[in-house]
Write a protein that holds these residues in place. Structure first.
Motif, PDB file in Angstrom:
ATOM      1  N   PHE A  18       8.718  -5.953   1.955  1.00 33.62           N
ATOM      2  CA  PHE A  18       9.225  -4.883   1.489  1.00 33.62           C
ATOM      3  C   PHE A  18       9.644  -5.097   0.117  1.00 33.62           C
ATOM      4  O   PHE A  18       9.551  -4.612  -0.731  1.00 33.62           O
ATOM      5  N   PHE A  19      10.629  -6.439   0.029  1.00 38.68           N
ATOM      6  CA  PHE A  19      11.170  -6.896  -1.419  1.00 38.68           C
ATOM      7  C   PHE A  19      10.053  -7.103  -2.431  1.00 38.68           C
ATOM      8  O   PHE A  19      10.170  -6.625  -3.627  1.00 38.68           O
ATOM      9  N   ILE A  63      -1.390  -3.256   3.676  1.00 35.60           N
ATOM     10  CA  ILE A  63      -1.007  -4.631   4.300  1.00 35.60           C
ATOM     11  C   ILE A  63       0.064  -4.375   5.101  1.00 35.60           C
ATOM     12  O   ILE A  63       0.396  -4.967   5.874  1.00 35.60           O
ATOM     13  N   LEU A  64       1.089  -3.679   4.665  1.00 37.57           N
ATOM     14  CA  LEU A  64       2.449  -3.292   5.158  1.00 37.57           C
ATOM     15  C   LEU A  64       2.193  -2.672   6.545  1.00 37.57           C
ATOM     16  O   LEU A  64       2.739  -2.974   7.787  1.00 37.57           O
ATOM     17  N   PHE A 102       8.426   4.280   1.843  1.00 40.22           N
ATOM     18  CA  PHE A 102       7.875   3.094   0.979  1.00 40.22           C
ATOM     19  C   PHE A 102       7.148   3.420  -0.239  1.00 40.22           C
ATOM     20  O   PHE A 102       7.352   3.308  -1.507  1.00 40.22           O
ATOM     21  N   SER A 103       5.931   4.382  -0.086  1.00 34.94           N
ATOM     22  CA  SER A 103       5.304   4.804  -1.062  1.00 34.94           C
ATOM     23  C   SER A 103       6.051   5.485  -2.081  1.00 34.94           C
ATOM     24  O   SER A 103       5.683   5.377  -3.217  1.00 34.94           O
ATOM     25  N   VAL A 104       6.795   6.636  -1.686  1.00 32.31           N
ATOM     26  CA  VAL A 104       7.772   7.023  -2.552  1.00 32.31           C
ATOM     27  C   VAL A 104       8.705   6.637  -3.264  1.00 32.31           C
ATOM     28  O   VAL A 104       8.652   6.403  -4.688  1.00 32.31           O
ATOM     29  N   CYS A 149      -8.121   3.977   5.790  1.00 30.85           N
ATOM     30  CA  CYS A 149      -8.255   2.408   5.840  1.00 30.85           C
ATOM     31  C   CYS A 149      -7.195   1.879   6.949  1.00 30.85           C
ATOM     32  O   CYS A 149      -7.521   1.096   7.510  1.00 30.85           O
ATOM     33  N   ILE A 150      -6.171   2.343   6.957  1.00 33.54           N
ATOM     34  CA  ILE A 150      -5.284   1.973   8.067  1.00 33.54           C
ATOM     35  C   ILE A 150      -5.606   2.253   9.465  1.00 33.54           C
ATOM     36  O   ILE A 150      -5.682   1.664  10.347  1.00 33.54           O
ATOM     37  N   ALA A 151      -6.316   3.291   9.565  1.00 38.87           N
ATOM     38  CA  ALA A 151      -7.002   3.959  10.914  1.00 38.87           C
ATOM     39  C   ALA A 151      -7.976   2.522  11.221  1.00 38.87           C
ATOM     40  O   ALA A 151      -8.034   2.280  12.412  1.00 38.87           O
TER      41      ALA A 151
END
Length: 257
Positions: A18-19, A63-64, A102-104, A149-151
């Motif tokens: 995250f960092f 990746i997250l 996270f995206s925002v 892609c996550i799916a």
């Protein structure tokens, strides 16, 4: 649901990923501050918005997601979670909400860094609220763009190597396609320019760009007939996102507990 979201956010914030992900949002603002020092505020934000989103945010989200979706499996805690009880659908939705936050956060961090650098360079902050709205909207669209892609990553389950290969292939394919006139200059329909996430986001974003010079103006005028409206862009990507969420929930439900 709210407590589950807070719990996932706390777990997520403890991870170094995250960092480092948020730190990555500084890269293109700093890079563009050197290259576009004589440009206006809109051009600087446009460059940062697209480069940060297309090249960094999408692979970071995937990746997250790998980390988020496999953490219970790695620690064998999925059984405990489902005893609360919560449904696997709720668990999937909460993890995707964490990715949306996270995206925002990522895009707004890039916007804030670029704004500070613009102030330092004495560049007027013209149309500040509109540029902020465009950046926040791009964050939502990129979250939706990453979901196919996550799916796939969730479907392939715990194959990290395969997941990484999918991430880079998906990111590079989308990025390359938005440079192709054959792809982006197509009418709306069943084609790559409409269904692939980055090309349709580019077709939406570029209408807000102010061309500079003869070459950019000629391209802008030629491309303008293929711009897509906000309702169409959000409608297509959010519909694709809904389909992906449905399949992810089904895949996650079938996972062995």
């Amino acid at each position: 649901m709210r407590n589950l979201l807070l719990s996932e956010l706390k777990k997520f914030k403890r991870k170094k990923l995250f960092f480092f992900g948020i730190v990555a949002a500084f890269i293109f603002p700093l890079f563009n501050a050197v290259l576009l020092s004589d440009s206006d505020f809109a051009s600087i934000q446009s460059g940062v918005r697209e480069d940060n989103a297309f090249l960094l945010l999408m692979p970071l989200l995937i990746i997250l997601a790998v980390n988020l979706f496999f953490v219970e499996q790695d620690n064998d805690t999925l059984k405990n979670l489902l005893c609360i009880p919560i449904s696997t659908t709720q668990l999937v939705v909460v993890k995707l909400l964490v990715l949306l936050i996270f995206s925002v956060s990522f895009q707004l961090t890039g916007f804030a860094v670029s704004t500070v650098l613009a102030v330092v360079q004495n560049i007027p902050l013209n149309h500040f609220a509109f540029q902020l709205l465009l950046t926040a909207s791009t964050a939502v669209l990129m979250w939706a763009a990453a979901l196919p892609c996550i799916a796939l990553v969730v479907w392939f389950n715990k194959s990290y190597i395969l997941s990484v290969i999918i991430v880079f292939f998906y990111t590079l394919l989308n990025y390359a396609l938005h440079f192709s006139n054959t792809v982006i200059m197509q009418p709306l329909g069943i084609n790559a320019g409409t269904l692939m996430p980055v090309p349709i986001i580019f077709r939406w974003l570029y209408q807000f760009y102010t061309p500079i010079g003869e070459i950019q103006t000629e391209f802008y005028n030629r491309f303008s007939q293929y711009f897509v409206s906000s309702p169409v862009c959000f409608g297509v990507l959010l519909a694709e996102a809904a389909v992906c969420i449905f399949f992810m929930a089904r895949i996650y439900r079938r996972r062995e507990v």
